[in-house]
Scaffold this motif. Structure first.
Motif, mmCIF file in Angstrom:
data_model
loop_
_atom_site.group_PDB
_atom_site.id
_atom_site.type_symbol
_atom_site.label_atom_id
_atom_site.label_comp_id
_atom_site.label_asym_id
_atom_site.label_seq_id
_atom_site.Cartn_x
_atom_site.Cartn_y
_atom_site.Cartn_z
ATOM 1 N N THR A 68 0.764 -1.262 0.045
ATOM 2 C CA THR A 68 -0.017 -0.001 -0.021
ATOM 3 C C THR A 68 0.931 1.342 0.063
ATOM 4 O OG1 THR A 68 -1.793 1.231 0.978
ATOM 5 C CG2 THR A 68 -0.341 -0.073 2.684
ATOM 6 N N ASP A 69 0.370 2.255 -0.641
ATOM 7 C CA ASP A 69 1.156 3.670 -0.619
ATOM 8 C C ASP A 69 1.092 4.411 0.895
ATOM 9 O OD1 ASP A 69 1.802 3.211 -3.207
ATOM 10 O OD2 ASP A 69 -0.211 4.022 -4.152
ATOM 11 N N ILE A 70 -0.066 4.173 1.291
ATOM 12 C CA ILE A 70 -0.259 4.732 2.874
ATOM 13 C C ILE A 70 -0.512 3.705 3.713
ATOM 14 C CG2 ILE A 70 -1.651 6.468 4.196
ATOM 15 C CD1 ILE A 70 -2.506 7.703 1.285
ATOM 16 N N VAL A 71 0.515 3.685 5.017
ATOM 17 C CA VAL A 71 0.072 2.453 5.776
ATOM 18 C C VAL A 71 -0.262 3.010 7.295
ATOM 19 C CG1 VAL A 71 1.551 1.141 7.279
ATOM 20 C CG2 VAL A 71 2.051 1.273 4.794
ATOM 21 N N VAL A 72 -1.497 2.345 7.776
ATOM 22 C CA VAL A 72 -1.764 2.685 9.137
ATOM 23 C C VAL A 72 -1.230 1.506 9.815
ATOM 24 C CG1 VAL A 72 -3.768 3.196 10.571
ATOM 25 C CG2 VAL A 72 -3.466 4.463 8.254
ATOM 26 N N GLY A 73 -0.704 1.534 10.868
ATOM 27 C CA GLY A 73 -0.482 0.322 11.906
ATOM 28 C C GLY A 73 -0.956 0.601 13.208
ATOM 29 N N GLY A 74 -1.500 -0.513 13.706
ATOM 30 C CA GLY A 74 -1.962 -0.270 15.167
ATOM 31 C C GLY A 74 -1.042 -0.962 15.967
ATOM 32 N N LEU A 75 -1.177 -0.777 17.295
ATOM 33 C CA LEU A 75 -0.393 -1.204 18.256
ATOM 34 C C LEU A 75 -0.301 -2.698 18.271
ATOM 35 C CD1 LEU A 75 -1.597 0.895 21.495
ATOM 36 C CD2 LEU A 75 0.407 1.346 19.860
ATOM 37 N N HIS A 76 1.146 -3.324 18.285
ATOM 38 C CA HIS A 76 1.199 -4.775 18.073
ATOM 39 C C HIS A 76 2.207 -5.153 19.281
ATOM 40 C CE1 HIS A 76 4.655 -3.638 15.413
ATOM 41 N NE2 HIS A 76 3.775 -2.863 15.088
ATOM 42 N N GLN A 77 2.554 -6.547 19.183
ATOM 43 C CA GLN A 77 3.249 -7.171 20.359
ATOM 44 C C GLN A 77 4.416 -7.913 19.436
ATOM 45 O OE1 GLN A 77 2.444 -7.113 24.008
ATOM 46 N NE2 GLN A 77 1.576 -5.311 22.913
ATOM 47 N N ARG A 177 4.469 8.596 32.785
ATOM 48 C CA ARG A 177 5.243 9.481 33.662
ATOM 49 C C ARG A 177 6.315 8.540 34.313
ATOM 50 N NH1 ARG A 177 0.436 12.341 34.779
ATOM 51 N NH2 ARG A 177 0.107 11.038 36.658
ATOM 52 N N HIS A 178 5.923 7.337 34.490
ATOM 53 C CA HIS A 178 6.412 6.159 35.126
ATOM 54 C C HIS A 178 7.281 5.397 34.050
ATOM 55 C CE1 HIS A 178 3.602 7.138 38.419
ATOM 56 N NE2 HIS A 178 4.478 6.699 39.262
ATOM 57 N N ARG A 179 7.502 5.766 32.781
ATOM 58 C CA ARG A 179 8.042 5.165 31.845
ATOM 59 C C ARG A 179 7.789 3.718 31.651
ATOM 60 N NH1 ARG A 179 12.540 8.673 30.573
ATOM 61 N NH2 ARG A 179 13.963 6.873 30.095
ATOM 62 N N GLY A 180 6.582 3.521 32.141
ATOM 63 C CA GLY A 180 6.381 1.934 31.945
ATOM 64 C C GLY A 180 6.621 0.986 33.286
ATOM 65 N N ALA A 181 7.167 1.858 34.370
ATOM 66 C CA ALA A 181 7.646 0.836 35.351
ATOM 67 C C ALA A 181 6.687 0.654 36.506
ATOM 68 C CB ALA A 181 9.066 1.278 35.705
ATOM 69 N N GLY A 182 5.580 1.542 36.443
ATOM 70 C CA GLY A 182 4.362 1.555 37.429
ATOM 71 C C GLY A 182 3.591 0.284 37.688
ATOM 72 N N THR A 183 3.147 -0.015 38.605
ATOM 73 C CA THR A 183 2.475 -1.329 38.835
ATOM 74 C C THR A 183 0.976 -1.218 38.537
ATOM 75 O OG1 THR A 183 1.744 -0.755 40.958
ATOM 76 C CG2 THR A 183 3.855 -2.004 40.654
ATOM 77 N N ALA A 204 -10.549 -1.341 25.760
ATOM 78 C CA ALA A 204 -11.298 -1.141 24.727
ATOM 79 C C ALA A 204 -10.965 0.195 23.808
ATOM 80 C CB ALA A 204 -12.607 -0.837 25.269
ATOM 81 N N GLU A 205 -10.118 1.158 24.558
ATOM 82 C CA GLU A 205 -9.703 2.275 23.739
ATOM 83 C C GLU A 205 -8.586 1.725 22.971
ATOM 84 O OE1 GLU A 205 -9.703 5.677 22.086
ATOM 85 O OE2 GLU A 205 -11.374 5.438 23.911
ATOM 86 N N THR A 206 -7.312 1.201 23.520
ATOM 87 C CA THR A 206 -5.993 0.980 22.781
ATOM 88 C C THR A 206 -5.780 -0.287 22.166
ATOM 89 O OG1 THR A 206 -4.843 0.121 24.874
ATOM 90 C CG2 THR A 206 -5.377 2.587 24.650
ATOM 91 N N GLY A 207 -6.637 -1.378 22.739
ATOM 92 C CA GLY A 207 -6.375 -2.750 22.117
ATOM 93 C C GLY A 207 -5.417 -3.531 23.058
ATOM 94 N N LEU A 208 -4.683 -2.823 23.918
ATOM 95 C CA LEU A 208 -3.798 -3.184 24.871
ATOM 96 C C LEU A 208 -4.377 -3.269 26.174
ATOM 97 C CD1 LEU A 208 -0.689 -1.873 23.562
ATOM 98 C CD2 LEU A 208 -1.553 -4.055 22.900
ATOM 99 N N SER A 209 -3.864 -4.090 27.232
ATOM 100 C CA SER A 209 -4.074 -3.932 28.581
ATOM 101 C C SER A 209 -3.041 -3.009 29.159
ATOM 102 C CB SER A 209 -3.932 -5.339 29.135
ATOM 103 O OG SER A 209 -2.526 -5.743 29.256
ATOM 104 N N LYS A 211 -0.846 -3.465 31.338
ATOM 105 C CA LYS A 211 0.244 -4.069 31.445
ATOM 106 C C LYS A 211 1.193 -4.311 30.166
ATOM 107 C CE LYS A 211 -0.343 -6.954 35.855
ATOM 108 N NZ LYS A 211 -0.731 -8.438 36.185
ATOM 109 N N GLN A 212 0.447 -4.357 29.155
ATOM 110 C CA GLN A 212 0.951 -4.477 27.689
ATOM 111 C C GLN A 212 1.649 -3.300 27.447
ATOM 112 O OE1 GLN A 212 -2.435 -6.472 25.750
ATOM 113 N NE2 GLN A 212 -1.360 -8.396 25.471
ATOM 114 N N ALA A 213 0.784 -2.011 27.715
ATOM 115 C CA ALA A 213 1.305 -0.829 27.334
ATOM 116 C C ALA A 213 2.134 -0.416 28.126
ATOM 117 C CB ALA A 213 0.081 0.155 27.440
ATOM 118 N N ALA A 214 2.160 -0.862 29.326
ATOM 119 C CA ALA A 214 3.836 -0.232 30.245
ATOM 120 C C ALA A 214 4.840 -0.965 29.798
ATOM 121 C CB ALA A 214 3.255 -0.827 31.705
#
Length: 286
Positions: A68-77, A177-183, A204-209, A211-214
């Protein structure tokens, strides 16, 4: 040797776009690039031919590749594999996932699990017209200005996608703010929601939990530190990077590297060395 050009800017879009990189290469040996998971959505406008991608090296280089000439990519693991041909040009944006509604017209969760979506399927035909205009321009600053204006208008015009819940917005800001290190417990108390309710709203908003986002945020900071060390001409001290970015130890960082890159840190750095030296990586969006 060929030529490699990377031009970077931060669009003035109120934090909705974290970075924009214009790139142009010519006379390069074709290669396969790993597009790594990150806490940001990806939006790419090719100024050359279609971009070929896949979930595996075989898919990216085979008949089932997404082109594709224009790429949209979601959050992935896991990494998205991108074919780098002899010559290519384009603009790649890192889009804040909570800006998906105003900029893309949908929540980031609707892109979850999809490495690549055709840009016109999300943005409509006006995006194709924009791409043609971008190709006609000669200066990067003019291209960035045109693209920023287009996105600014989309954000002002699109009201149908609704708003992000304030608890989710605050949860994302707290993790950042916690740079992904918060609980998760600390985050749950901060936004005054149960862990279960918070996780459901966040996914429901991001597609990640949360913990996954952190984990993605923490990995982004670790990768940035590794890249900075290599760009400065020295080998990265992975044990120090792990300690500085919230990992338990060196092995913990290596495990995340293997998950998100499908390679060891050493192998990934060897593959990306020419890109790092050319400025394709700036240490990650901080």
């Amino acid at each position: 040797m060929g030529s490699r050009e990377f031009v970077r800017t931060v669009p003035r879009l109120g934090g909705m776009v974290v970075s924009a990189v214009g790139y142009r290469t010519a006379g390069q040996r074709p290669a396969l690039h790993r597009g790594l998971p990150s806490p940001y959505l990806t939006l790419i406008f090719s100024l050359d031919g279609p971009i070929a991608t896949g979930a595996t090296p075989g898919q990216a280089t085979g008949p089932d590749a997404a082109r594709t000439d224009i790429v949209v990519g979601g959050l992935h693991q896991s990494p998205a594999y991108v074919v780098q041909p002899e010559h290519e040009a384009g603009i790649q944006l890192a889009v804040h996932p909570l800006a998906a509604r105003p900029l893309l017209g949908l929540p980031a969760a609707e892109l979850a699990g999809q490495l690549v979506v055709g840009g016109t399927d999300v943005l409509g035909d006006r995006a194709a017209d924009l791409r043609e205009r971008l190709c006609e321009l000669d200066r990067w600053e003019d291209r960035f200005a045109l693209l920023s204006g287009y996105l600014r208008r989309r954000a002002a015009e699109d009201r149908a996608a609704g708003a992000v819940r304030p608890e989710v917005a605050e949860a994302w800001a707290w993790l950042a703010r916690h740079r992904g290190a918060g609980t998760l417990g600390g985050l749950s108390r901060h936004v005054a929601l149960s862990e279960r309710r918070l996780t459901a709203l966040f996914r429901a908003e991001t597609g990640l939990s949360p913990k996954q986002a952190a984990r993605l945020m923490r990995f982004q900071h670790a990768k940035a530190a590794v890249v900075r060390a290599v760009a400065a001409g020295g080998p990265p001290d992975l044990a120090r990077v792990a300690a500085d970015t919230g990992y338990y130890d060196h092995s913990h960082l290596v495990r995340d590297f293997r998950q998100y890159t499908e390679a060891s840190p050493t192998r990934w750095l060897a593959e990306e060395c020419r890109n790092i030296q050319a400025g394709a990586h700036d240490g990650g969006e901080e």
